[in-house]
Enzyme design. Sequence first.
Site, PDB file in Angstrom:
ATOM      1  N   LYS A  41     -10.160  -4.268  12.413  1.00 20.16           N
ATOM      2  CA  LYS A  41     -10.477  -4.154  10.992  1.00 20.16           C
ATOM      3  C   LYS A  41     -11.844  -4.786  10.731  1.00 20.16           C
ATOM      4  O   LYS A  41     -12.116  -5.892  11.190  1.00 20.16           O
ATOM      5  CB  LYS A  41      -9.413  -4.849  10.139  1.00 20.16           C
ATOM      6  CG  LYS A  41      -7.999  -4.340  10.363  1.00 20.16           C
ATOM      7  CD  LYS A  41      -7.851  -2.858  10.043  1.00 20.16           C
ATOM      8  CE  LYS A  41      -7.887  -2.582   8.564  1.00 20.16           C
ATOM      9  NZ  LYS A  41      -6.687  -3.013   7.840  1.00 20.16           N
ATOM     10  N   CYS A  78      10.852 -27.170  -5.808  1.00 22.96           N
ATOM     11  CA  CYS A  78      11.910 -27.453  -6.770  1.00 22.96           C
ATOM     12  C   CYS A  78      13.228 -27.387  -6.005  1.00 22.96           C
ATOM     13  O   CYS A  78      13.525 -26.372  -5.370  1.00 22.96           O
ATOM     14  CB  CYS A  78      11.903 -26.413  -7.896  1.00 22.96           C
ATOM     15  SG  CYS A  78      13.334 -26.532  -8.997  1.00 22.96           S
ATOM     16  N   CYS A  82      17.977 -23.482 -10.510  1.00 22.31           N
ATOM     17  CA  CYS A  82      16.696 -23.070 -11.090  1.00 22.31           C
ATOM     18  C   CYS A  82      16.679 -21.549 -11.281  1.00 22.31           C
ATOM     19  O   CYS A  82      16.860 -20.793 -10.316  1.00 22.31           O
ATOM     20  CB  CYS A  82      15.554 -23.490 -10.162  1.00 22.31           C
ATOM     21  SG  CYS A  82      13.930 -22.877 -10.702  1.00 22.31           S
ATOM     22  N   GLU A 137     -11.970   5.428  18.411  1.00 17.82           N
ATOM     23  CA  GLU A 137     -12.099   6.382  17.309  1.00 17.82           C
ATOM     24  C   GLU A 137     -12.311   5.627  15.997  1.00 17.82           C
ATOM     25  O   GLU A 137     -11.880   4.477  15.859  1.00 17.82           O
ATOM     26  CB  GLU A 137     -10.837   7.236  17.189  1.00 17.82           C
ATOM     27  CG  GLU A 137     -10.467   7.987  18.457  1.00 17.82           C
ATOM     28  CD  GLU A 137      -9.045   8.501  18.406  1.00 17.82           C
ATOM     29  OE1 GLU A 137      -8.794   9.467  17.665  1.00 17.82           O
ATOM     30  OE2 GLU A 137      -8.175   7.919  19.092  1.00 17.82           O
ATOM     31  N   CYS A 172      12.258 -24.649 -14.641  1.00 20.67           N
ATOM     32  CA  CYS A 172      13.462 -25.367 -15.070  1.00 20.67           C
ATOM     33  C   CYS A 172      13.212 -26.829 -15.424  1.00 20.67           C
ATOM     34  O   CYS A 172      14.132 -27.551 -15.819  1.00 20.67           O
ATOM     35  CB  CYS A 172      14.548 -25.283 -14.003  1.00 20.67           C
ATOM     36  SG  CYS A 172      14.168 -26.228 -12.500  1.00 20.67           S
ATOM     37  N   LYS A 191     -11.440   4.598  12.338  1.00 22.55           N
ATOM     38  CA  LYS A 191     -10.175   4.495  11.605  1.00 22.55           C
ATOM     39  C   LYS A 191     -10.409   4.987  10.172  1.00 22.55           C
ATOM     40  O   LYS A 191     -10.969   4.276   9.338  1.00 22.55           O
ATOM     41  CB  LYS A 191      -9.671   3.054  11.609  1.00 22.55           C
ATOM     42  CG  LYS A 191      -8.286   2.883  11.010  1.00 22.55           C
ATOM     43  CD  LYS A 191      -7.817   1.436  11.175  1.00 22.55           C
ATOM     44  CE  LYS A 191      -6.420   1.264  10.604  1.00 22.55           C
ATOM     45  NZ  LYS A 191      -6.372   1.519   9.148  1.00 22.55           N
ATOM     46  N   ASP A 204      -9.938   5.841   6.407  1.00 25.47           N
ATOM     47  CA  ASP A 204      -9.207   5.166   5.331  1.00 25.47           C
ATOM     48  C   ASP A 204      -8.614   6.224   4.406  1.00 25.47           C
ATOM     49  O   ASP A 204      -9.208   6.607   3.398  1.00 25.47           O
ATOM     50  CB  ASP A 204     -10.152   4.237   4.559  1.00 25.47           C
ATOM     51  CG  ASP A 204      -9.375   3.262   3.669  1.00 25.47           C
ATOM     52  OD1 ASP A 204      -8.150   3.157   3.836  1.00 25.47           O
ATOM     53  OD2 ASP A 204     -10.006   2.604   2.826  1.00 25.47           O
ATOM     54  N   TYR A 213      -5.703  13.151  14.730  1.00 22.77           N
ATOM     55  CA  TYR A 213      -6.009  12.147  15.754  1.00 22.77           C
ATOM     56  C   TYR A 213      -4.970  12.068  16.875  1.00 22.77           C
ATOM     57  O   TYR A 213      -5.052  11.199  17.744  1.00 22.77           O
ATOM     58  CB  TYR A 213      -6.176  10.758  15.129  1.00 22.77           C
ATOM     59  CG  TYR A 213      -4.990  10.268  14.322  1.00 22.77           C
ATOM     60  CD1 TYR A 213      -3.787   9.915  14.925  1.00 22.77           C
ATOM     61  CD2 TYR A 213      -5.083  10.139  12.936  1.00 22.77           C
ATOM     62  CE1 TYR A 213      -2.712   9.462  14.192  1.00 22.77           C
ATOM     63  CE2 TYR A 213      -4.016   9.677  12.187  1.00 22.77           C
ATOM     64  CZ  TYR A 213      -2.837   9.340  12.823  1.00 22.77           C
ATOM     65  OH  TYR A 213      -1.774   8.893  12.086  1.00 22.77           O
ATOM     66  N   CYS A 217       9.089 -28.670 -12.318  1.00 25.00           N
ATOM     67  CA  CYS A 217       9.170 -27.224 -12.079  1.00 25.00           C
ATOM     68  C   CYS A 217       8.754 -26.470 -13.341  1.00 25.00           C
ATOM     69  O   CYS A 217       9.264 -26.760 -14.435  1.00 25.00           O
ATOM     70  CB  CYS A 217      10.596 -26.845 -11.686  1.00 25.00           C
ATOM     71  SG  CYS A 217      10.847 -25.053 -11.546  1.00 25.00           S
TER      72      CYS A 217
END
Length: 668
Positions: A310, A422, A427, A113, A407, A115, A117, A222, A404
Amino acid sequence: MTSEKAELQLKELQNLLNKYNYEYHVLDNPTIPDAEYDKLMKQLTDLEKAYPELITPDSPSQRVGGAALSAFEKVTHETPMLSLGNAFSEADIRDFDRRIRQAIGDKFTYICELKIDGLAVSLSYEEGLFIKGSTRGDGEIGEDITANLRTIRSIPLRLNEPYTFEVRGEAYMPKRSFLQLNKMRAEKEEMLFANPRNAAAGSLRQLDPRIAASRNLDIFLYGMGNYGTTGVATHSAGLNLLEDLGLKVNKERKKCATVEEVMNYIEKWTVERPELDYEIDGIVIKVDSLDQQDELGATARTPRWAIAYKFPAEEVVTKLTSIELSVGRTGVITPTAILEPVTVAGTTVQRASLHNEDIIKEKDVMLGDWVVIRKAGDIIPEIVNVLAERRTGEEIAFSMPTECPDCASELVRLEGEVALRCINPKCPAQRRESLIHFVSRNAMNIEGMGEKVIGQMFDHALIKDAADIYFLTKDQLLSLERMGEKSATNLLTSIDISKGNSLEKLLFGLGIRHVGAKAAKTLAEHFESMDRLSTATEEELLTVPEIGDKMADAIVTYFENEEVEQLISELKSAGVNMNYLGIKRQQIEDSDSVFNEKTVVLTGKLEQLTRNEAKEKIEALGGNVSGSVSKKTDILIAGADAGSKLTKAIDLGIEVLSEEKLLEELKE
């Protein structure tokens, strides 16, 4: 005119209008002009105005009515609305086909089937009358959007036969409606919708159904929540039945005997996709036989008998203007590309993850480059490659920092890792992200404490670690932006409820390296208490199934930290549970619980427990919770408004327990 004569005329007008509505919105084959339809509708509304006692819920005049809602009520689905696993290539499809054949042999048929959206919804019919419609939500609980779904004219308010069941579908906005809506919004200088799916979802979540009615939405059904009472043996036969009942089903479905036929169907719609008047983002492939579907079963999230292919991601070109760095809860530094805005797969994209320094070097990414981007699975933006031939010489090479960004501590790359990290336990960025993880759904599940609220609390120095959450006061909460009296009360209630979570929730929430939700459950089952786990040696940990060297080392290192010891102590003093509330598998085997080694199905609305809470408690007593009633079911737990599952259970002679009886068994 007598009331009897008015009733006959009204019924005749309703039948005519329903017929013409079906021809126009479902068959796409109108047989009368719009002006004639409007004339008949006026006759009906005039007659109903004169005889209001004759108005019925399935009258064509009742598509839109009533005042706007103040909020959507929650709805528990009779049968969970599972997600589908994804396939992105022919290899994925063939792997799916291989797994099916290994499980049930070669004698089966697929049904393919389109799909759609859109927005997954559920429609409930009782004796043929449309009584309720809801969103998918989290699969277990959705929102009641009945008033908005009634405005979709392809949804019949009464079926051709008096069936009582729940049907599932995808509500969507046709392309022509989307273009018209955005044109109107542009004229009013309102924000445009990014794509038809967002427009459909936004329309169905309007509290005023008149707004939804103006958006010209449509739907394709469906499947059914439960085929048990219909007598059909295959999914395709179920779709045919839905059509016979007057529901709109997509006609582009196709039965396929082989995986080659499936691939041909995918190839056809990959090419012809743009010709449709609605958006599709893939193809759904299902095993057709319902008995074989039951045999294949499902995981906690997805059915094993279906998969969604997909379509390949759309690729576009844009310019990379800068690279932004963020610090995750484990200290990993993640670079993100900042792009000139560009539309990809219907949405505007301005950011794309670059993952780590090695990826930047491998793709030779420079500031100012023109890059090809796409959305992986039509969802996550990623950079595919750099267009080096378009460089002008003004591009700037990028190198990761040595400190970092939050920090200023020195960054390190641990042995065997590609990420810079880090390792400063204080932090601020790590602590903020750790708190967001701690309150998340799969961890302590503190409702109302999302990312923005955590950010405010952290910035206002109300919390610095997880323990501080349990010492918050209402006055502190009321000092936050957009936090009212009711919200503060609800949040404090949610915090208090979370204290009673089982040990595995707390372990996952603490964010110990390498310890995911599954490992947290395994550790909680084995050690049963935080005290036993926190003093376990690496050798003891390695005796636990599925706990490897890295995880064992990370757990020991974590609990050796003085700050962690202090955190656990503060959580204890706040009343947070430190024990596993289930029962170890060895104990389960000796248990005399009514649920031990039994297949249990939950249906209806539970008043004292959520579905997930009931499921966890039953499984802790050795039960296996299933989503559908079959001959293999041993016990049905029936809450309020139990429907077709209860009927089927009674027909099959399955033991039925009330929620009250469930609570008694759990207490014992």
